[in-house]
Structures are given as C-alpha cells and as structure tokens.
Design a protein around this motif. Structure first.
Motif, PDB file in Angstrom:
ATOM      1  N   SER A  76       0.388  -1.146  -0.381  1.00  0.00           N
ATOM      2  CA  SER A  76      -0.048   0.572   0.014  1.00  0.00           C
ATOM      3  C   SER A  76       0.692   1.121  -0.037  1.00  0.00           C
ATOM      4  CB  SER A  76      -1.222   0.049   1.187  1.00  0.00           C
ATOM      5  OG  SER A  76       0.139   0.517   2.295  1.00  0.00           O
ATOM      6  N   ASP A  77       0.431   2.283  -0.563  1.00  0.00           N
ATOM      7  CA  ASP A  77       0.833   3.759  -0.597  1.00  0.00           C
ATOM      8  C   ASP A  77       1.416   3.699   1.138  1.00  0.00           C
ATOM      9  OD1 ASP A  77      -0.147   3.888  -2.655  1.00  0.00           O
ATOM     10  OD2 ASP A  77      -0.911   5.786  -2.188  1.00  0.00           O
ATOM     11  N   ASP A  78       1.149   3.642   2.280  1.00  0.00           N
ATOM     12  CA  ASP A  78       1.007   3.488   3.248  1.00  0.00           C
ATOM     13  C   ASP A  78       2.492   2.910   4.339  1.00  0.00           C
ATOM     14  OD1 ASP A  78      -1.483   5.021   4.366  1.00  0.00           O
ATOM     15  OD2 ASP A  78      -2.060   3.837   5.610  1.00  0.00           O
ATOM     16  N   GLY A 185      -0.182  10.691  -2.427  1.00  0.00           N
ATOM     17  CA  GLY A 185      -1.896  10.444  -2.790  1.00  0.00           C
ATOM     18  C   GLY A 185      -1.962   9.899  -3.915  1.00  0.00           C
ATOM     19  N   ARG A 186      -2.805  10.111  -3.971  1.00  0.00           N
ATOM     20  CA  ARG A 186      -3.816   9.590  -5.769  1.00  0.00           C
ATOM     21  C   ARG A 186      -3.184  11.078  -6.817  1.00  0.00           C
ATOM     22  NH1 ARG A 186      -9.146   9.472  -5.339  1.00  0.00           N
ATOM     23  NH2 ARG A 186      -9.213  10.223  -3.806  1.00  0.00           N
ATOM     24  N   LEU A 187      -3.317  12.232  -6.323  1.00  0.00           N
ATOM     25  CA  LEU A 187      -2.646  13.391  -7.848  1.00  0.00           C
ATOM     26  C   LEU A 187      -1.464  13.170  -7.229  1.00  0.00           C
ATOM     27  CD1 LEU A 187      -3.436  15.963  -8.651  1.00  0.00           C
ATOM     28  CD2 LEU A 187      -3.490  17.530  -6.545  1.00  0.00           C
ATOM     29  N   GLY A 188      -0.559  13.053  -6.068  1.00  0.00           N
ATOM     30  CA  GLY A 188       0.564  12.957  -6.658  1.00  0.00           C
ATOM     31  C   GLY A 188       1.216  12.023  -7.505  1.00  0.00           C
ATOM     32  N   ARG A 189       0.913  11.201  -7.836  1.00  0.00           N
ATOM     33  CA  ARG A 189       0.476   9.730  -8.534  1.00  0.00           C
ATOM     34  C   ARG A 189       0.404   9.476  -9.847  1.00  0.00           C
ATOM     35  NH1 ARG A 189      -1.384   3.636  -8.059  1.00  0.00           N
ATOM     36  NH2 ARG A 189      -0.537   2.535  -9.462  1.00  0.00           N
TER      37      ARG A 189
END
Length: 227
Positions: A76-78, A185-189
């Motif tokens: 996960s991103d975490d 986060g999803r925006l960074g990706r």
C-alpha cells in the motif's frame, strides 16, 4: 505500556538487511519477480522466498500472478510512506549504506518514490503549489483548494477519473534527501503519470532515478517555477 499496535514486529520485518534491500527495491513502484528481488537482496532464491513470505504475512508486500510468473509489490501507499520517512531518518542521522556515487546527484534531483515524484523537483512542485494557494493544510490533512482543482484540470488531469482507493487525494510525504515534503497520494501519482505520458520525464532502467528531457525540464519550470 503494552497496549496498542506492535511496532516491534513491523520494525523487525523492515530491520533485516536483506528485507530492507527488498523493500527499497520495491520503492521503484514496479512489481518484481522473486529472482529479481533475490538479486537486490544478495541472497539465494529459497532465502528470498522465506523473506517474502514473512513480508507478506506482515502486510508489507502483496503478490499477483501473471501467466507463470509471480510478482511482488508494496502492499500500500502507507508502507511506502513509512519507508520514505525511515530513509529520511537514516540519511539525517548519517546512516548511509554507501558513499555517494556518480548517480547520487541524479537521485537527489528527481526520483520516483513508489508512485510519485520525489527529490529536489518533487519538493519544488510541492512548494510551488503551496505558495500559490493550490494546496493547503486542514488540520493534519492536506487538501486541494478550488484554485488547485482548476490548475490540475488545466494541467490535464481529470480528478473524477482517478482510480478510487483508500489512499487520500493529497498527502505530505517527507522527502529523504531534501528533508522537506513532496506530494504523494492519488494526485501525486497522477501528476507523475501525466508527466511521463507527456514525455517530460522517463525512468532510468534499474534505478529509481527520473530523468527529465530538455523540453520536460522547461515545461516543469514553467508550471512549477517560483510563485
């Protein structure tokens, strides 16, 4: 105090040198095979298999099959967020695994942090968005403002079309080399994905390094130059 999450178990999983090398390799954001990870860790295939079983049981990696091959990736991103923070802590206290090499300046300039832009250019993008009021902190959360949504749309990203996941839209991630925040986060990706799709930047094979083209560097400076 013995209540609460067992951080010792997670720390022990990360703390083994071979497993630390495996997790660092997976910070490239790519799913890798067992043989590739064994090479990164410097261990035999059976030993790597044992390490991967422990990491999977501990919730740090996930697996997927494609044909006859089995691939491993961070769970996960975490997990990536924690690893990047630990890298920053290690760098800040002088705990370096090797002396700086010829690729070190490139790693510090721009690299992939699991799925988003990190390094000097990552923190520059974050600072620009913050200074221009496109990102702001709301308590402990990081959120995109109305001005930020307009900028992102003009940049070429459809926020409504982003994949849904448990990951927040925007998230601070402590950059290990800059010791400041970059955007996760999803925006960074999505931002990094759009830069790659637009030909601004490409990944250096076998590395986390991101290399901007001359056109991409100029476009980046225009989009995220000083406020």
């Amino acid at each position: 105090m013995r209540d609460g999450p067992d951080i010792a178990r997670v720390a022990a999983l990360i703390g083994d040198p071979a497993r630390a090398n495996i997790l660092t390799a997976l910070m490239s954001g790519k799913a890798l095979t067992l043989s590739e990870l064994a090479g990164e860790a410097g261990v035999t295939l059976p030993t790597a298999s044992g390490h991967m079983a422990k990491l999977a049981e501990g919730g740090l990696v996930g697996t997927r099959k494609q044909g006859r091959h089995k691939y491993f990736a961070l769970a996960s991103d975490d997990v990536a967020h924690v690893l990047e923070a630990l890298m920053g802590l290690a760098a800040g206290t002088g705990q370096l695994r090797h002396r700086p090499g010829p690729r070190d300046p490139e790693m510090r300039k721009a690299r992939v942090c699991y799925n988003h832009l990190a390094g000097d250019m990552g923190t520059q993008m974050y600072d620009s968005l913050m200074a221009r009021g496109m990102l702001r902190h709301a308590g402990k959360a990081l959120e995109l403002t109305d001005e930020g949504r307009a900028f992102v749309a003009a940049f070429g990203i459809d926020l409504d079309a982003l994949p849904r996941s448990r990951a927040p839209l925007c998230r601070d991630c402590l950059d290990w080399s800059e010791r400041r925040a970059h955007l996760a986060g999803r925006l960074g990706r999505a931002m990094l994905g759009h830069m790659e799709a637009s030909g601004w930047v490409s990944r250096v094979k076998g590395s986390r390094i991101l290399r901007f083209s001359a056109r991409g560097d100029a476009a980046f400076r225009e989009a995220f130059g000083p406020a």
